[in-house]
Design an enzyme around this catalytic site. Structure first.
Site, PDB file in Angstrom:
ATOM      1  N   ILE A  59       1.163  -1.004   0.084  1.00 10.61           N
ATOM      2  CA  ILE A  59      -0.334  -0.272  -0.048  1.00 10.61           C
ATOM      3  C   ILE A  59       0.918   1.235   0.442  1.00 10.61           C
ATOM      4  O   ILE A  59       2.069   1.177   0.693  1.00 10.61           O
ATOM      5  CB  ILE A  59      -1.397   0.141   0.995  1.00 10.61           C
ATOM      6  N   HIS A 174       5.380   5.609   0.836  1.00  9.14           N
ATOM      7  CA  HIS A 174       4.788   3.488   0.877  1.00  9.14           C
ATOM      8  C   HIS A 174       4.209   3.650   2.294  1.00  9.14           C
ATOM      9  O   HIS A 174       4.646   3.877   3.801  1.00  9.14           O
ATOM     10  CB  HIS A 174       6.306   2.859   0.685  1.00  9.14           C
ATOM     11  N   HIS A 175       3.709   2.658   2.373  1.00  9.73           N
ATOM     12  CA  HIS A 175       2.946   3.038   3.717  1.00  9.73           C
ATOM     13  C   HIS A 175       3.469   2.290   5.357  1.00  9.73           C
ATOM     14  O   HIS A 175       3.363   2.422   6.084  1.00  9.73           O
ATOM     15  CB  HIS A 175       0.998   2.069   4.061  1.00  9.73           C
ATOM     16  N   SER A 176       5.419   1.431   4.674  1.00 12.92           N
ATOM     17  CA  SER A 176       5.693   0.530   5.810  1.00 12.92           C
ATOM     18  C   SER A 176       5.728   2.207   6.617  1.00 12.92           C
ATOM     19  O   SER A 176       6.885   1.628   7.787  1.00 12.92           O
ATOM     20  CB  SER A 176       6.627   0.200   5.328  1.00 12.92           C
ATOM     21  N   GLY A 178       4.973   5.129   7.872  1.00 10.27           N
ATOM     22  CA  GLY A 178       4.189   4.926   9.277  1.00 10.27           C
ATOM     23  C   GLY A 178       2.879   5.237   8.670  1.00 10.27           C
ATOM     24  O   GLY A 178       2.496   5.242   7.918  1.00 10.27           O
TER      25      GLY A 178
END
Length: 526
Positions: A59, A174-176, A178
């Site tokens: 995501i 990129h959702h990683s 936060g």
């Protein structure tokens, strides 16, 4: 628009080991180098951060910034190293350490802004700038960021749109790196008030949430000691009961309980499809009027508008193909059997650091809490044609009040971490695939703000790569509320019509509030 797609990098689902440097530097557009702030080398990614790298949960979040003045690109180059890049996550790689069992770690690296700031070529004479922006966002959702660099980029478009804005900025992360709330707080920490260039934006906060998870579950009223003890016991009893019910519902959803197959329920594998983005700005003052008149929250109003809008949209979709579609839209075409339609909310259970703390981190090199502690909350939505539009808001209030007295997010966070370690993503994201849509409502600044001298008109956040055919985001900014849709065009081919339904539903609810107030006033004079 195909040329734009070629300029953007192709999506990748796996990370490969790469060589890194121990100290991160920032290369500006003129080739000079600034020192960055090194993070703790070798810090492992959280389980939630690793989850966002799985192929069917890859995501990206995006934040569309609408500016009232043209973008000065060199200024952005100069300001980014002093603000956003001071956060270690934005100047670190996510590296797979094969020597330690394939653990993914954050490792500081050199940052070349030329790889992160993208300024596309826009034709001088553009007949449909709105269509250009729509296609640009659509093509962007087909791509990902190369894992050999920090996973974010900023797209700057000097493009006038029908919203009477002069330019658009698109921050993709990129959702990683936060959760949505933390990333929005970090973005706002890079802005300043136009009336006071030294002050960060002020955002309404929930005092109860700051006090901790159990602050809402203790009785704070007056009376004798036995009454306080009884009420506290009663609230804890309901907390335990609600949590047990929600846990059972969560487990059933993860195992077998799916939403009703409706026209807006996307098939399996929709997370791999590109997304269409559409947004509509409505009056926040109208939502506040409803809030005050009905003694609810802005979030209750947003959910109420969502329920009303989805009901109207589904009613039209179910009535398609009939002889007189105009007359059919006025009838109830929904199935007689109750529709199970639920939204999944991803909630970071770690308390937010706040805008000021993040601003201090970037300016004074202080520490601030950060990280993905993601829990799931499954929110049932009411679908039906109501005689009284206010019922949509009343239902929303009842649902949210009950969810506030439940520890579903804490439980689901623990379960998701355990499942992720044992079975990886195939089992960890089933609660999302068994629901219909995603939903979020983020609070924005109360006063006009500027981003490196560029005055912001509104903010429109969204995401892609999620296993839903529909994602709905509400984002406030001063006196505006922006409703943002991220849709799979095979599931929802007409997102603008859905936005029309949301806007019309807000108007109907506001008119119902006025009508009720008028009726009460006439009754008082009788």
């Amino acid at each position: 628009m195909e040329s734009l797609t070629k300029e953007l990098r192709c999506r990748k689902s796996a990370l490969k080991p790469i060589q890194i440097s121990k100290r991160n530097n920032i290369t500006n557009h003129n080739g000079t180098t600034d020192d960055g702030i090194a993070s703790d080398e070798g810090e492992p990614l959280s389980p939630a951060a690793r989850l966002f790298h799985e192929p069917n949960f890859n995501i990206y979040t995006i934040a569309i910034l609408a500016f009232k003045n043209p973008i000065d690109v060199p200024v952005v180059y100069d300001k980014l190293p002093q603000t956003l890049l001071k956060h270690p996550r934005f100047s670190s790689l996510q590296v797979v350490d094969d020597k330690n069992g394939g653990i993914m770690k954050w490792v500081p690296t050199n940052v070349n802004l030329n790889n992160h700031i993208i300024v596309p070529n826009i034709p001088e004479t553009l007949e449909t700038p709105d269509k250009f922006l729509e296609e640009y966002l659509y093509n962007l959702s087909k791509t990902s960021i190369d894992s050999s660099q920090p996973m974010w980029d900023l797209h700057l478009l000097n493009l006038k749109t029908s919203d009477e804005t002069e330019a658009m900025g698109i921050l993709r992360v990129h959702h990683s790196l936060g959760d949505g709330t933390s990333l929005m707080s970090l973005l706002l920490a890079c802005t300043r008030q136009t009336s006071n260039p030294d002050a960060v934006p002020t955002v309404p906060t929930n005092k109860a949430s700051k006090a901790g998870w159990f602050s809402s579950y203790s009785y704070r009223g007056g009376g004798p000691w036995w009454k306080r003890c009884f009420m506290t016991f009663w609230m804890v009893f309901w907390l335990v009961l609600n949590t047990l019910v929600d846990v059972g519902h969560f487990m059933a959803t993860a195992l077998f309980l799916e939403d009703t197959k409706t026209p807006i329920k996307a098939p399996v594998g929709v997370e791999f499809n590109p997304k269409r983005f559409a947004y509509r700005t409505v009056s926040l003052d109208d939502m506040k009027l409803i809030k005050n008149a009905m003694n609810v929250t802005i979030n209750d109003v947003a959910i109420g508008v969502t329920q009303a809008g989805l009901s109207q949209y589904l009613n039209r979709r179910y009535g398609e193909g009939q002889k007189d579609e105009g007359a059919t839209e006025k009838k109830n075409n929904l199935p007689k059997k109750k529709i199970r339609l639920r939204s999944t909310l991803l909630i970071n259970i770690r308390p937010s650091s706040g805008i000021q703390a993040l601003a201090d981190m970037m300016e004074k090199n202080t520490e601030a809490k950060w990280g993905n502690w993601i829990g799931f909350v499954i929110l049932p939505l009411t679908v039906g044609i109501r005689d009284d539009p206010l019922d949509y808001v009343r239902d929303a209030k009842a649902t949210t009040e009950r969810k506030k007295h439940s520890l579903e997010a804490l439980y689901s966070y623990s379960v998701a971490n355990m499942v992720l370690r044992l079975f990886r993503i195939k089992a960890a994201n089933t609660p999302l695939t068994h629901t219909t849509l995603g939903f979020s409502n983020l609070v924005g600044p109360q006063e006009e703000i500027e981003f490196y001298g560029h005055v912001i008109d509104f903010i429109a956040p969204s995401c892609y790569g999620h296993p839903h055919g529909l994602m709905i985001n509400f984002q406030s900014c001063v006196n505006k509320m922006t409703i943002v849709l991220s849709v799979d065009e095979n599931t929802i081919p007409d997102p603008q019509r859905l936005l029309d339904d949301f806007e019309a539903s807000l108007k109907l609810i506001k008119e119902a509030v006025y009508a009720k107030a008028l009726a009460q006033g006439q009754g008082g004079h009788a």
